[in-house]
Design a protein around this motif. Sequence first.
Motif, short mmCIF file in Angstrom:
data_model
loop_
_atom_site.label_atom_id
_atom_site.label_comp_id
_atom_site.label_asym_id
_atom_site.label_seq_id
_atom_site.Cartn_x
_atom_site.Cartn_y
_atom_site.Cartn_z
N SER A 207 46.55 44.38 24.12
CA SER A 207 47.13 43.56 25.05
C SER A 207 46.42 44.09 26.51
CB SER A 207 48.48 43.67 25.12
OG SER A 207 49.16 42.99 26.41
N GLY A 208 46.13 43.34 27.47
CA GLY A 208 45.73 43.74 28.99
C GLY A 208 44.14 43.94 28.69
N ASP A 209 43.46 43.86 27.59
CA ASP A 209 42.01 44.29 27.84
C ASP A 209 41.32 43.08 28.63
OD1 ASP A 209 42.15 46.23 26.13
OD2 ASP A 209 41.13 45.27 24.57
N ARG A 210 40.55 43.59 29.32
CA ARG A 210 39.59 42.77 30.16
C ARG A 210 38.36 42.39 29.45
NH1 ARG A 210 41.80 46.07 33.85
NH2 ARG A 210 43.17 45.36 35.49
N THR A 211 37.52 41.37 29.71
CA THR A 211 36.32 41.02 29.15
C THR A 211 35.29 40.81 29.93
OG1 THR A 211 35.16 39.69 27.51
CG2 THR A 211 36.95 38.69 28.81
N ASN A 212 34.00 41.16 29.82
CA ASN A 212 32.78 40.97 30.42
C ASN A 212 31.78 39.75 29.94
OD1 ASN A 212 31.69 41.87 28.28
ND2 ASN A 212 30.35 43.44 29.09
N VAL A 213 32.60 38.95 28.92
CA VAL A 213 31.75 37.72 28.39
C VAL A 213 31.56 36.78 29.26
CG1 VAL A 213 31.69 36.44 26.61
CG2 VAL A 213 32.34 38.64 25.88
N ILE A 214 30.39 36.05 29.18
CA ILE A 214 30.29 34.81 29.76
C ILE A 214 30.01 33.65 28.85
CG2 ILE A 214 29.03 33.41 31.71
CD1 ILE A 214 28.18 36.37 32.83
N ASP A 215 30.72 32.74 29.00
CA ASP A 215 30.56 31.32 27.93
C ASP A 215 30.15 30.29 28.81
OD1 ASP A 215 31.37 32.82 25.69
OD2 ASP A 215 33.42 31.56 25.60
N TYR A 216 29.32 29.41 28.19
CA TYR A 216 28.94 28.06 28.91
C TYR A 216 28.86 26.95 27.90
CZ TYR A 216 24.22 27.56 26.80
OH TYR A 216 23.28 27.55 25.90
N ILE A 217 29.29 25.72 28.58
CA ILE A 217 29.17 24.56 27.79
C ILE A 217 28.35 23.39 28.41
CG2 ILE A 217 31.69 24.81 26.95
CD1 ILE A 217 32.54 22.76 29.29
N GLN A 218 27.77 22.41 27.75
CA GLN A 218 27.23 21.34 28.25
C GLN A 218 28.14 20.36 28.52
OE1 GLN A 218 23.98 21.28 29.10
NE2 GLN A 218 23.41 23.15 28.04
N ILE A 219 28.54 19.87 29.93
CA ILE A 219 29.57 19.26 30.28
C ILE A 219 29.59 17.91 29.64
CG2 ILE A 219 31.04 18.13 32.24
CD1 ILE A 219 30.12 20.72 33.96
N SER A 220 28.59 17.02 29.56
CA SER A 220 28.49 15.84 29.04
C SER A 220 28.82 15.62 27.60
CB SER A 220 27.31 15.15 29.29
OG SER A 220 26.13 15.73 28.69
N THR A 221 28.65 16.71 26.74
CA THR A 221 29.23 16.77 25.29
C THR A 221 30.29 17.34 25.20
OG1 THR A 221 28.09 18.77 24.94
CG2 THR A 221 26.46 16.88 25.15
N GLN A 222 30.77 17.61 23.79
CA GLN A 222 31.93 18.14 23.39
C GLN A 222 31.60 18.95 22.20
OE1 GLN A 222 34.21 13.86 23.40
NE2 GLN A 222 35.62 15.60 22.50
N GLY A 223 32.09 20.38 22.23
CA GLY A 223 31.79 21.28 21.47
C GLY A 223 32.07 22.68 21.75
N ASP A 224 31.92 23.54 20.85
CA ASP A 224 32.47 25.08 21.44
C ASP A 224 31.47 25.70 22.32
OD1 ASP A 224 34.62 24.61 19.60
OD2 ASP A 224 33.51 25.80 17.95
N ALA A 225 32.18 26.74 22.96
CA ALA A 225 31.07 27.21 23.99
C ALA A 225 30.28 28.19 23.43
CB ALA A 225 32.10 27.98 24.96
N VAL A 226 29.14 28.47 24.14
CA VAL A 226 28.15 29.34 23.52
C VAL A 226 28.04 30.57 24.62
CG1 VAL A 226 25.54 29.44 23.02
CG2 VAL A 226 26.89 27.49 22.54
N ASP A 227 27.53 31.76 23.95
CA ASP A 227 27.21 32.97 24.79
C ASP A 227 26.34 32.75 25.72
OD1 ASP A 227 27.97 35.91 25.21
OD2 ASP A 227 25.90 35.81 24.68
N PHE A 228 26.68 33.11 27.17
CA PHE A 228 25.59 33.08 28.13
C PHE A 228 25.30 34.06 28.57
CE2 PHE A 228 24.54 33.01 32.68
CZ PHE A 228 24.09 31.66 32.94
N GLY A 229 26.00 35.51 28.48
CA GLY A 229 25.58 36.87 28.87
C GLY A 229 26.71 37.54 29.17
N ASP A 230 26.41 38.52 29.99
CA ASP A 230 27.81 39.57 30.35
C ASP A 230 27.84 39.65 31.85
OD1 ASP A 230 28.73 39.89 27.68
OD2 ASP A 230 26.93 41.28 27.28
#
Length: 248
Positions: A207-230
């Motif tokens: 509890s309380g952890d921060r994260t540095n993860v960056i996710d991205y999606i393709q807006i025109s589709t549906q699906g799970d996010a993919v790792d972008f970087g940090d």
Amino acid sequence: TRGVLAGGASPDNRNILFITLASTGTITDSGGDLSANLLYYGAGVSNSTRGLICGGLTPTYKSEIEYVTIASLGNSQDFGHLTADKFGHGACSNPTRGLLMGGSPTPGTQISTIDMVTIPTLGDAQDFGDLTAVTHQGSGASNATRGILFGGRYVGTRTKIEYVTIASLGNGTDFGNLSRTDTRDGGSVASSTRGVFAGGHQVVPASGDRTNVIDYIQISTQGDAVDFGDLTVARNHMSGMSNAHGGL
């Protein structure tokens, strides 16, 4: 051209600041302020002319909507009211409509309501529809067609992504899931094709952890996010902005 930041959690922080998106450099004080009604934890929507600051805490929960003219800045002006006092709502917009998604109207509660404002006019928010679940402290992004909400505070929404079609009225639809565990209070941005969600407060594993993860999606589709970087460091309670959101 400009990105605008308004208010904050430090004592009596009503400052309105701006950056020039095409360059790097220090954030500049616009010389304008929010009214005493809005200080922090509100949400922003905009078109190419106006920026709206919607709801928040003072520390009481607020429904006020204020606006600035981005090219000239100065003090914010009264626009209208949300359908309820609330904070922690996700926000997105196209050049005509701004959407305020979910939020908390009283301590320890959350709602599924989506409010809609017409940015070029003045007036109170109208009901747009409902999210698939009650949530707050999610983060919004959009292109001209779809609005996206990433994450949320409580079980059932922490990894969730959902979307709405901005031009119509209606309820949210499941889009997919974030790549990381249980995140809220991150920053999000969009282009005409991608939505990006960065950082946040990660409830699991600790509890309380921060994260540095960056996710991205393709807006025109549906699906799970993919790792972008940090991010350069792990952080939360962030805001995002871009010069290509919502069809700008």
